[in-house]
Design an enzyme around this catalytic site. Structure first.
Site, PDB file in Angstrom:
ATOM      1  N   ASP A   1      99.489  44.290   1.649  1.00  0.00           N
ATOM      2  CA  ASP A   1     100.692  43.974   0.714  1.00  0.00           C
ATOM      3  C   ASP A   1     101.423  45.189   1.314  1.00  0.00           C
ATOM      4  O   ASP A   1     101.052  46.215   0.356  1.00  0.00           O
ATOM      5  CB  ASP A   1     100.298  43.469  -0.451  1.00  0.00           C
ATOM      6  CG  ASP A   1     102.131  43.538  -1.481  1.00  0.00           C
ATOM      7  OD1 ASP A   1     102.754  43.825  -1.259  1.00  0.00           O
ATOM      8  OD2 ASP A   1     101.139  42.991  -2.847  1.00  0.00           O
TER       9      ASP A   1
ATOM     10  N   TYR B   1      98.448  45.034  -7.946  1.00  0.00           N
ATOM     11  CA  TYR B   1      99.930  44.226  -8.584  1.00  0.00           C
ATOM     12  C   TYR B   1      99.573  43.186  -9.562  1.00  0.00           C
ATOM     13  O   TYR B   1      98.495  42.032  -9.222  1.00  0.00           O
ATOM     14  CB  TYR B   1     101.022  43.481  -7.157  1.00  0.00           C
ATOM     15  CG  TYR B   1     101.950  42.723  -8.245  1.00  0.00           C
ATOM     16  CD1 TYR B   1     102.795  43.811  -8.684  1.00  0.00           C
ATOM     17  CD2 TYR B   1     102.117  40.732  -8.174  1.00  0.00           C
ATOM     18  CE1 TYR B   1     103.922  42.340  -9.134  1.00  0.00           C
ATOM     19  CE2 TYR B   1     102.797  40.581  -8.969  1.00  0.00           C
ATOM     20  CZ  TYR B   1     103.961  40.999  -9.463  1.00  0.00           C
ATOM     21  OH  TYR B   1     105.108  40.572  -9.816  1.00  0.00           O
TER      22      TYR B   1
ATOM     23  N   ARG C   1     112.615  21.855   4.666  1.00  0.00           N
ATOM     24  CA  ARG C   1     111.563  22.576   4.807  1.00  0.00           C
ATOM     25  C   ARG C   1     110.279  23.283   5.779  1.00  0.00           C
ATOM     26  O   ARG C   1     109.999  23.595   5.575  1.00  0.00           O
ATOM     27  CB  ARG C   1     111.015  21.412   4.077  1.00  0.00           C
ATOM     28  CG  ARG C   1     109.079  21.944   3.377  1.00  0.00           C
ATOM     29  CD  ARG C   1     107.936  21.409   2.427  1.00  0.00           C
ATOM     30  NE  ARG C   1     108.550  19.885   2.019  1.00  0.00           N
ATOM     31  CZ  ARG C   1     107.989  19.149   2.665  1.00  0.00           C
ATOM     32  NH1 ARG C   1     107.260  19.251   3.952  1.00  0.00           N
ATOM     33  NH2 ARG C   1     108.161  17.098   2.726  1.00  0.00           N
TER      34      ARG C   1
END
Ligand SMILES: *Cc1c(COP(=O)(O)O)cnc(C)c1O
Length: 381
Positions: free
Chosen positions: A170, A98, A46
């Site tokens: 983005d 989005y 992780r």
């Protein structure tokens, strides 16, 4: 190093144990330590995984940034950014955004006390009027989805920097091949790696890239502490995908430009939204800020009849009807019922997103076949 060379070599070193030229898929959860705390830099997957490290370095290089941090999806990357802020902090975002980004902001983080304002940023100077002493971050997306508006990254980051506000871009629609927001002053670049970076419609992943050491530290902390990490097999697939990013993007742009011009000249087609068309309001800015105009476009049929738009989408054969974008194959999306269904209809209408809008992700097939497919779908029987 130029882009094409970086796309193929950045982040990837021959495997130290075997010399394998391709970074192996390190399908392992843990790493054996010689003595407590004495290890080779990897403790638990992780936190770190060598396949992921190679990809993170490659993505950082492609965006001209220092640090790349990958997440299980684009939205997990957005989630990590938003977790840096605290109740009462204000965030200003592009209105034509989005759908999932709007949803995570309004439905997940607003109840936790973050304050969001959605504004049209085509007029960049507007942002100065909206920033208050509570504003901590401006989130922008350009070209916007699905109306392909172009926002002036440099102008907005300039204003924000002056006022001590972070900017996050983005960059999914453009990909690092077409646009590098860090070079234009942004603090963080976000990618839905699922799209052009992966490029083959076989992986869901997200990434953040920054050159700011402090931000990178916080984001890597959240990556590990919240745990939304991508697996090594997915990292491998994206490492493979980005080796052809520049070639794919060149063809996406070439095909989209031809399709947009053809649609624009068709008597049954109404408005065509593509920044490469000379009459697009963001054309000059796109020319300045992007290397080319991208593979995404939207259009409406004349008359705006809902059933006719639906029939056109049903008749398409090479363009597959579905969500997502940026793969080698052409896709057609109905934003109102798919990608943007999570935005209330009223809000959609306000930003000019009609229920009859059809969005295309133009793939890298032969453009003659793509145009023939659109022709039979639009003209019907
Ligand atoms: C798809 C997409 C996202 C979300 O990414 P996922 O990988 O689907 O979570 C965010 N922004 C844009 C512009 C997208 O197209």
């Amino acid at each position: 190093m130029k882009f094409a060379t970086k796309a193929i070599h950045a982040g990837v070193e021959p495997d130290p144990t075997t010399g394998a030229i391709m970074t192996p898929i390190y399908q392992t959860s843990t790493y054996v330590q010689e003595s407590p705390g004495k290890h080779k830099g990897y403790e638990y997957s992780r936190t770190h995984n060598p396949t992921r490290t190679a990809l993170q370095n490659a993505l950082a290089a492609l965006e001209n940034g220092k640090h790349g941090i990958c997440y299980a999806s684009g939205l997990a990357a957005t989630d990590a950014v938003l977790k840096m802020y605290r109740p009462g902090d204000e965030i200003i975002a592009t209105s034509d955004i989005y759908g999932g980004t709007y949803r995570i902001m309004k439905r997940i983080f607003e109840p936790f006390g973050l304050i969001f304002k959605f504004v049209d940023m085509s007029e960049a100077s507007e942002i100065r009027r909206l920033i208050t002493n509570k504003t901590k971050m401006v989130w922008l997306e350009t070209p916007t989805n699905p109306l392909l508006k172009i926002i002036d990254i440099k102008e907005i980051t300039g204003i924000c920097r002056e006022l001590g506000v972070h900017t996050v871009v983005d960059n999914t629609f453009a990909s690092p091949y077409l646009q590098n927001p860090l070079d234009l002053g942004a603090d963080i670049v976000m990618h839905s790696v699922t799209k052009y970076l992966g490029g083959h419609s076989d992986t869901v992943m997200g990434a953040l890239i920054t050159s700011d050491d402090e931000l990178a530290k916080q984001l890597a902390f959240i990556q590990n502490a919240s745990g939304a990490v991508p697996g090594p097999q997915d990292c491998f697939l994206v490492l493979r995908g980005i080796k052809t990013l520049h070639i794919r993007m060149q063809r996406h742009c070439e095909n989209a430009s031809k399709v947009a011009t053809w649609l624009n000249n068709h008597p049954k087609v109404g408005k065509v939204y593509y920044p490469g068309l000379p009459d697009h309001p963001g054309h000059d800015l796109a020319k300045k800020q992007m290397r080319d105009f991208g593979g995404m476009l939207s259009f409406e049929l004349k008359g705006d009849i809902y059933e006719e738009a639906v029939r056109t989408m049903e008749r398409l054969e090479i363009f597959s009807l579905g969500e997502s974008l940026g793969g080698v194959e052409s896709l057609c999306t109905h934003p109102a019922s798919m990608t943007h269904a999570s935005i209330p209809r009223e809000e959609r209408q306000k930003v000019g997103l009609k229920d009859t809008l059809i969005r295309l992700s133009v793939g890298i097939e032969d453009v003659d076949d793509l145009i023939a497919d659109l022709q039979q779908a639009i003209e019907g029987d």
